[in-house]
Design an enzyme around this catalytic site. Structure first.
Site, PDB file in Angstrom:
ATOM      1  N   SER A  79     -23.204   5.818 -39.157  1.00  0.00           N
ATOM      2  CA  SER A  79     -22.685   5.245 -37.905  1.00  0.00           C
ATOM      3  C   SER A  79     -22.613   3.726 -37.971  1.00  0.00           C
ATOM      4  O   SER A  79     -21.713   3.108 -37.395  1.00  0.00           O
ATOM      5  CB  SER A  79     -23.569   5.651 -36.729  1.00  0.00           C
ATOM      6  N   THR A  80     -23.581   3.118 -38.661  1.00  0.00           N
ATOM      7  CA  THR A  80     -23.601   1.650 -38.707  1.00  0.00           C
ATOM      8  C   THR A  80     -22.252   1.093 -39.138  1.00  0.00           C
ATOM      9  O   THR A  80     -21.730   0.151 -38.521  1.00  0.00           O
ATOM     10  CB  THR A  80     -24.697   1.165 -39.685  1.00  0.00           C
ATOM     11  N   LYS A 128     -27.255  10.488 -48.198  1.00  0.00           N
ATOM     12  CA  LYS A 128     -26.464  11.648 -48.626  1.00  0.00           C
ATOM     13  C   LYS A 128     -24.983  11.285 -48.764  1.00  0.00           C
ATOM     14  O   LYS A 128     -24.188  12.109 -49.190  1.00  0.00           O
ATOM     15  CB  LYS A 128     -26.665  12.820 -47.670  1.00  0.00           C
ATOM     16  N   SER A 146     -29.390   4.864 -45.436  1.00  0.00           N
ATOM     17  CA  SER A 146     -29.038   3.495 -45.847  1.00  0.00           C
ATOM     18  C   SER A 146     -28.120   2.818 -44.841  1.00  0.00           C
ATOM     19  O   SER A 146     -27.193   2.105 -45.211  1.00  0.00           O
ATOM     20  CB  SER A 146     -28.380   3.525 -47.235  1.00  0.00           C
ATOM     21  N   GLY A 147     -28.358   3.061 -43.540  1.00  0.00           N
ATOM     22  CA  GLY A 147     -27.625   2.339 -42.502  1.00  0.00           C
ATOM     23  C   GLY A 147     -28.400   1.089 -42.095  1.00  0.00           C
ATOM     24  O   GLY A 147     -29.271   0.605 -42.843  1.00  0.00           O
ATOM     25  N   HIS A 192     -21.506  10.549 -28.607  1.00  0.00           N
ATOM     26  CA  HIS A 192     -21.563   9.248 -29.280  1.00  0.00           C
ATOM     27  C   HIS A 192     -22.946   8.874 -29.769  1.00  0.00           C
ATOM     28  O   HIS A 192     -23.090   8.327 -30.866  1.00  0.00           O
ATOM     29  CB  HIS A 192     -21.068   8.190 -28.282  1.00  0.00           C
ATOM     30  N   GLY A 235     -20.950  -4.587 -30.994  1.00  0.00           N
ATOM     31  CA  GLY A 235     -21.829  -5.632 -31.497  1.00  0.00           C
ATOM     32  C   GLY A 235     -23.307  -5.375 -31.289  1.00  0.00           C
ATOM     33  O   GLY A 235     -23.737  -4.221 -31.210  1.00  0.00           O
ATOM     34  N   ARG A 274     -22.499   3.669 -19.126  1.00  0.00           N
ATOM     35  CA  ARG A 274     -21.642   4.643 -19.809  1.00  0.00           C
ATOM     36  C   ARG A 274     -21.680   6.052 -19.226  1.00  0.00           C
ATOM     37  O   ARG A 274     -20.676   6.749 -19.207  1.00  0.00           O
ATOM     38  CB  ARG A 274     -22.111   4.733 -21.244  1.00  0.00           C
ATOM     39  N   ALA A 329     -30.803   0.656 -39.993  1.00  0.00           N
ATOM     40  CA  ALA A 329     -32.253   0.835 -39.904  1.00  0.00           C
ATOM     41  C   ALA A 329     -32.877   0.924 -41.297  1.00  0.00           C
ATOM     42  O   ALA A 329     -33.853   0.226 -41.596  1.00  0.00           O
ATOM     43  CB  ALA A 329     -32.568   2.089 -39.089  1.00  0.00           C
ATOM     44  N   HIS A 362     -19.447   8.704 -25.220  1.00  0.00           N
ATOM     45  CA  HIS A 362     -18.726   7.432 -25.042  1.00  0.00           C
ATOM     46  C   HIS A 362     -17.463   7.723 -24.249  1.00  0.00           C
ATOM     47  O   HIS A 362     -16.736   8.673 -24.550  1.00  0.00           O
ATOM     48  CB  HIS A 362     -18.374   6.836 -26.413  1.00  0.00           C
ATOM     49  N   ARG A 383     -28.764   4.979 -23.120  1.00  0.00           N
ATOM     50  CA  ARG A 383     -28.815   3.728 -23.886  1.00  0.00           C
ATOM     51  C   ARG A 383     -27.770   2.743 -23.383  1.00  0.00           C
ATOM     52  O   ARG A 383     -26.604   3.100 -23.191  1.00  0.00           O
ATOM     53  CB  ARG A 383     -28.557   4.012 -25.364  1.00  0.00           C
ATOM     54  N   ALA A 389     -19.736   0.783 -36.312  1.00  0.00           N
ATOM     55  CA  ALA A 389     -20.058   0.102 -35.053  1.00  0.00           C
ATOM     56  C   ALA A 389     -19.021  -0.977 -34.766  1.00  0.00           C
ATOM     57  O   ALA A 389     -18.598  -1.706 -35.665  1.00  0.00           O
ATOM     58  CB  ALA A 389     -21.457  -0.492 -35.123  1.00  0.00           C
ATOM     59  N   GLU A 393     -20.324  -5.846 -22.313  1.00  0.00           N
ATOM     60  CA  GLU A 393     -20.127  -4.392 -22.324  1.00  0.00           C
ATOM     61  C   GLU A 393     -20.829  -3.785 -21.108  1.00  0.00           C
ATOM     62  O   GLU A 393     -21.545  -4.488 -20.378  1.00  0.00           O
ATOM     63  CB  GLU A 393     -20.677  -3.782 -23.612  1.00  0.00           C
TER      64      GLU A 393
HETATM   65  P1  FAD Z   1     -26.753   5.445 -39.675  1.00  0.00           P
HETATM   66  O1  FAD Z   1     -26.085   4.140 -39.758  1.00  0.00           O
HETATM   67  O2  FAD Z   1     -26.002   6.573 -39.093  1.00  0.00           O
HETATM   68  O3  FAD Z   1     -27.215   5.809 -41.141  1.00  0.00           O
HETATM   69  C1  FAD Z   1     -27.763   7.073 -41.421  1.00  0.00           C
HETATM   70  C2  FAD Z   1     -28.053   7.150 -42.913  1.00  0.00           C
HETATM   71  O4  FAD Z   1     -28.858   8.304 -43.165  1.00  0.00           O
HETATM   72  C3  FAD Z   1     -26.812   7.311 -43.783  1.00  0.00           C
HETATM   73  O5  FAD Z   1     -26.993   6.528 -44.942  1.00  0.00           O
HETATM   74  C4  FAD Z   1     -26.845   8.806 -44.170  1.00  0.00           C
HETATM   75  O6  FAD Z   1     -26.233   9.083 -45.407  1.00  0.00           O
HETATM   76  C5  FAD Z   1     -28.335   9.021 -44.259  1.00  0.00           C
HETATM   77  N1  FAD Z   1     -28.774  10.420 -44.110  1.00  0.00           N
HETATM   78  C6  FAD Z   1     -28.657  11.234 -43.041  1.00  0.00           C
HETATM   79  N2  FAD Z   1     -29.206  12.437 -43.314  1.00  0.00           N
HETATM   80  C7  FAD Z   1     -29.674  12.373 -44.584  1.00  0.00           C
HETATM   81  C8  FAD Z   1     -30.313  13.292 -45.449  1.00  0.00           C
HETATM   82  N3  FAD Z   1     -30.602  14.559 -45.102  1.00  0.00           N
HETATM   83  N4  FAD Z   1     -30.644  12.894 -46.701  1.00  0.00           N
HETATM   84  C9  FAD Z   1     -30.349  11.643 -47.119  1.00  0.00           C
HETATM   85  N5  FAD Z   1     -29.735  10.728 -46.342  1.00  0.00           N
HETATM   86  C10 FAD Z   1     -29.407  11.092 -45.090  1.00  0.00           C
HETATM   87  N6  FAD Z   1     -24.420   0.560 -31.541  1.00  0.00           N
HETATM   88  C11 FAD Z   1     -24.530  -0.739 -31.185  1.00  0.00           C
HETATM   89  O7  FAD Z   1     -25.636  -1.211 -30.927  1.00  0.00           O
HETATM   90  N7  FAD Z   1     -23.406  -1.509 -31.122  1.00  0.00           N
HETATM   91  C12 FAD Z   1     -22.166  -1.030 -31.394  1.00  0.00           C
HETATM   92  O8  FAD Z   1     -21.197  -1.765 -31.352  1.00  0.00           O
HETATM   93  C13 FAD Z   1     -22.037   0.325 -31.748  1.00  0.00           C
HETATM   94  N8  FAD Z   1     -20.809   0.872 -31.999  1.00  0.00           N
HETATM   95  C14 FAD Z   1     -20.740   2.150 -32.453  1.00  0.00           C
HETATM   96  C15 FAD Z   1     -19.495   2.667 -32.814  1.00  0.00           C
HETATM   97  C16 FAD Z   1     -19.398   3.942 -33.348  1.00  0.00           C
HETATM   98  C17 FAD Z   1     -18.067   4.494 -33.742  1.00  0.00           C
HETATM   99  C18 FAD Z   1     -20.567   4.720 -33.516  1.00  0.00           C
HETATM  100  C19 FAD Z   1     -20.491   6.101 -34.092  1.00  0.00           C
HETATM  101  C20 FAD Z   1     -21.800   4.230 -33.117  1.00  0.00           C
HETATM  102  C21 FAD Z   1     -21.896   2.941 -32.589  1.00  0.00           C
HETATM  103  N9  FAD Z   1     -23.124   2.410 -32.208  1.00  0.00           N
HETATM  104  C22 FAD Z   1     -23.211   1.097 -31.833  1.00  0.00           C
HETATM  105  C23 FAD Z   1     -24.364   3.134 -32.462  1.00  0.00           C
HETATM  106  C24 FAD Z   1     -24.968   2.582 -33.772  1.00  0.00           C
HETATM  107  O9  FAD Z   1     -23.922   2.281 -34.661  1.00  0.00           O
HETATM  108  C25 FAD Z   1     -25.893   3.571 -34.425  1.00  0.00           C
HETATM  109  O10 FAD Z   1     -26.819   4.057 -33.501  1.00  0.00           O
HETATM  110  C26 FAD Z   1     -26.649   2.903 -35.566  1.00  0.00           C
HETATM  111  O11 FAD Z   1     -25.733   2.321 -36.467  1.00  0.00           O
HETATM  112  C27 FAD Z   1     -27.504   3.917 -36.288  1.00  0.00           C
HETATM  113  O12 FAD Z   1     -27.990   3.332 -37.453  1.00  0.00           O
HETATM  114  P2  FAD Z   1     -28.992   4.126 -38.365  1.00  0.00           P
HETATM  115  O13 FAD Z   1     -29.356   3.242 -39.479  1.00  0.00           O
HETATM  116  O14 FAD Z   1     -30.068   4.702 -37.522  1.00  0.00           O
HETATM  117  O15 FAD Z   1     -28.137   5.377 -38.887  1.00  0.00           O
HETATM  118  C1  SIN Z   2     -18.572   0.213 -28.422  1.00  0.00           C
HETATM  119  O1  SIN Z   2     -18.159  -0.717 -29.100  1.00  0.00           O
HETATM  120  O2  SIN Z   2     -18.037   0.616 -27.394  1.00  0.00           O
HETATM  121  C2  SIN Z   2     -19.803   0.926 -28.872  1.00  0.00           C
HETATM  122  C3  SIN Z   2     -20.968   0.124 -28.524  1.00  0.00           C
HETATM  123  C4  SIN Z   2     -22.226   0.944 -28.558  1.00  0.00           C
HETATM  124  O3  SIN Z   2     -22.204   2.159 -28.771  1.00  0.00           O
HETATM  125  O4  SIN Z   2     -23.274   0.342 -28.328  1.00  0.00           O
END
Ligand code: FAD
Ligand code: SIN
Length: 527
Positions: free
Chosen positions: A40-41, A33, A11-12, A341, A47, A280, A14, A234, A376, A44, A114
């Site tokens: 991670s979302t 879970k 539920s991030g 990261h 941006g 990076r 994506a 990172h 990336r 973030a 960035e």
């Molecule tokens: P997530 O947001 O990680 O969501 C994963 C979901 O899957 C969660 O709900 C979790 O509970 C669920 N899940 C996982 N395993 C299971 C399971 N077995 N059963 C049920 N549910 C499960 N990217 C950018 O483009 N810009 C940024 O500024 C940026 N800043 C960042 C800062 C930080 C601190 C971090 C860690 C990452 C950052 N990134 C950034 C990267 C970006 O945030 C992530 O790549 C992106 O948010 C991933 O989104 P997602 O929906 O794929 O996964």
């Molecule tokens: C950051 O804000 O430095 C993270 C950005 C990213 O992972 O894309």
């Protein structure tokens, strides 16, 4: 037993944007879970990359920057298709209620910079973009009549059937974390949106949810996995024993912050012409090199030459958080170190987000779409989450399907042959050992010898974990450990098979970059 047309795991950014894209047409269950917010979302900062300033920026430049940072391994058509979506994605996000930072109280978006980007093109909500996105999308999804959200549900494995001429997924076994019982969910389409695998490493910017579950489960189900050797570190996480790798956004460097050694010397000039805003992989390797050369345990990131008002306006969350740890960033430099990261590889998909098994999709960080290649570029990840959620939603809406496997008799989970574990400590010991040797042997700089050492360790751990898994009742921690170990194995094997240095994969035994360009593909042999 539950039934749905589309099961979304995660539920991030994506998962929720895919759910909102599909729910006008089909019934969706979204499981996570965590409490549905954490992933991670939510964390973030920097941006979302998007060409919004049509006067000074253009799609070609965004595409070229992405390809350059990706070190030859991005798929150009994927990059182009994603980049041109960005402005409409920003518009859609605004329609969902997301309030991006504006330029001097006008209606125009403030764009920051960035690493790797040759222009200002990062749309953001101050320094907490992710929280703004996550909270608003979750409200929308919770209020949608066709979306059911189940928090604290951890997918164990997919339920696979050998179809007429190919394998097919008919749902998933899911651990209800609150009751510790396994539920069965039938579905016609399953989407992994489970995020990355940063927790494979001892030091990571990622939250606890990032244990690579989707990648491991998909691999076990027969999906192809691509390019797992490309783990992004990172460059700047806060160095403080209690900070749990709190990220200091690259946007600080975008707004003028400088990297220094602890004696105050600048060093990025030696490594790249873009200095602090180099890609990076280069900045992280430069810091690693300088820390090893000087014997230091951190370097410094300094933005104290900017006014306090500027810092608080642009980085209120980072300012507050650092102050809580005892650093006033408007007066002094911040001690920083690199940390794992982002997982560039993952479940290989086509342009629609479809994996090699046609009714299993992967979107977001768990996927390998060809967007990021060997490295990336900053803020291209959230963009990819939204773009591929949109592509996958479109494909699923337009794919005719039978109702979720009505005639198929799915057996319930059988726990009759296993008992409760009397040695939970085995899980925590293996967890700790795995993350430590991955950090030591499969980190920023690799050698064949260290990778082989890591492979021997992971083989022993895998055996122990699989015996434990076969004999004892499943727990949340055991599921994560099993998935982390498989991710570690995939990373090590992919790294060993790449006899060159490219992007994030740097091996001192193979320092050159080959002319031949290839993806690393791993697939489970059918038993
Ligand atoms: P997530 O947001 O990680 O969501 C994963 C979901 O899957 C969660 O709900 C979790 O509970 C669920 N899940 C996982 N395993 C299971 C399971 N077995 N059963 C049920 N549910 C499960 N990217 C950018 O483009 N810009 C940024 O500024 C940026 N800043 C960042 C800062 C930080 C601190 C971090 C860690 C990452 C950052 N990134 C950034 C990267 C970006 O945030 C992530 O790549 C992106 O948010 C991933 O989104 P997602 O929906 O794929 O996964
Ligand atoms: C950051 O804000 O430095 C993270 C950005 C990213 O992972 O894309």
């Amino acid at each position: 037993m539950l039934e749905t047309e589309v099961l979304i795991i995660g539920s991030g950014a994506a998962g929720l944007s895919a759910a909102l894209g599909i729910a006008g047409h089909k019934k969706v269950i979204v499981i996570s879970k965590s409490n549905s917010t954490i992933g991670s979302t939510y964390f973030a900062q920097g941006g979302i990359a998007a060409v919004m300033d049509k006067k000074n920026d253009n799609f070609v430049s965004h595409i070229e920057d992405t390809l350059k940072v990706g070190a030859g391994l991005c798929k150009k058509e994927v990059v182009a298709k994603t980049v041109v979506q960005a402005p409409s994605i920003i518009k859609w996000l605004e329609e969902q209620g997301i309030n991006f930072t504006k330029l001097n109280h006008s209606r125009e978006l403030h764009l920051t910079r960035e690493g790797g980007h040759t222009n200002r093109r990062i749309v953001h909500a101050r320094d907490a973009t992710g929280a703004e996105v996550q909270n608003n999308l979750l409200i929308k999804a919770r209020n949608h009549p066709n979306i059911t959200i189940l928090p604290y549900h951890n997918v164990v494995d997919l339920i696979m059937l050998d179809g007429f001429d190919k394998k097919q997924c008919v749902g998933a076994y899911v651990l209800d974390i609150k009751t510790n019982h396994i539920r069965t969910i039938k579905s016609s389409f399953t989407i992994f949106a489970t995020g990355g695998a940063g927790k494979v490493y001892l030091y990571t910017s990622n939250p606890d949810t990032s244990s690579g579950d989707g990648i491991a489960i998909g691999y076990r189900s027969g999906c192809r996995v691509a390019n797992m050797e490309f783990i992004q570190f990172h460059p700047t996480c806060l160095y403080h024993p209690k900070a749990k790798s709190f990220l200091i956004s690259e946007a600080l460097r975008g707004e003028g912050a400088i990297l220094k050694l602890t004696d105050g010397t600048r060093f990025m000039r030696k490594f790249h012409k873009m200095e602090e805003l180099a890609p990076r992989d280069i900045v992280a390797r430069a810091i690693d090199y300088e820390m090893k050369r000087t014997g230091g345990d951190h370097v410094l990131l300094d933005i104290s030459h900017k006014t306090k008002a500027f810092i608080i306006t642009h980085f209120p969350m980072i300012y507050r958080k650092c102050l809580n740890f005892g650093f006033d960033i408007s007066k002094e430099p911040i001690p920083v170190v690199p940390a794992a990261h982002y997982t560039c590889g993952g479940l290989e998909t086509n342009m629609h987000g479809q994996t090699s098994i046609s009714n299993i999709y992967a979107v977001g960080e768990c996927a390998s779409t060809g967007m990021h290649g060997a490295n990336r570029m900053a803020s291209n990840s959230l963009l990819e989450c939204f773009a591929f959620a949109k592509f996958a939603a479109k494909k699923i809406i337009n794919t005719p399907h039978s109702p979720p496997s009505k005639k198929i008799d799915i057996p319930n989970w059988d726990e009759s042959l296993v008992i409760n574990s009397d040695e939970e400590v085995v899980v925590s010991h293996n967890w700790e050992e795995l993350r430590r040797f991955m950090w030591n042997y499969v980190g920023i700089v690799r050698t064949d010898k260290r990778l082989e050492r890591a492979l021997r360790r992971i083989n022993i751990l895998q055996k122990e974990i699989s015996e434990y898994y076969g004999n004892f009742k499943i727990t949340h921690d055991l599921l994560e450990l099993r998935n982390l170990a498989l991710n570690a194995e995939l990373i090590i094997k992919s790294a060993l098979s790449r006899k060159e240095s490219r992007g994030l994969h740097y091996n001192t035994d193979h320092e050159t970059t080959k002319r031949e360009i290839r993806d690393t593909i791993l697939r489970k042999r059918s038993s």
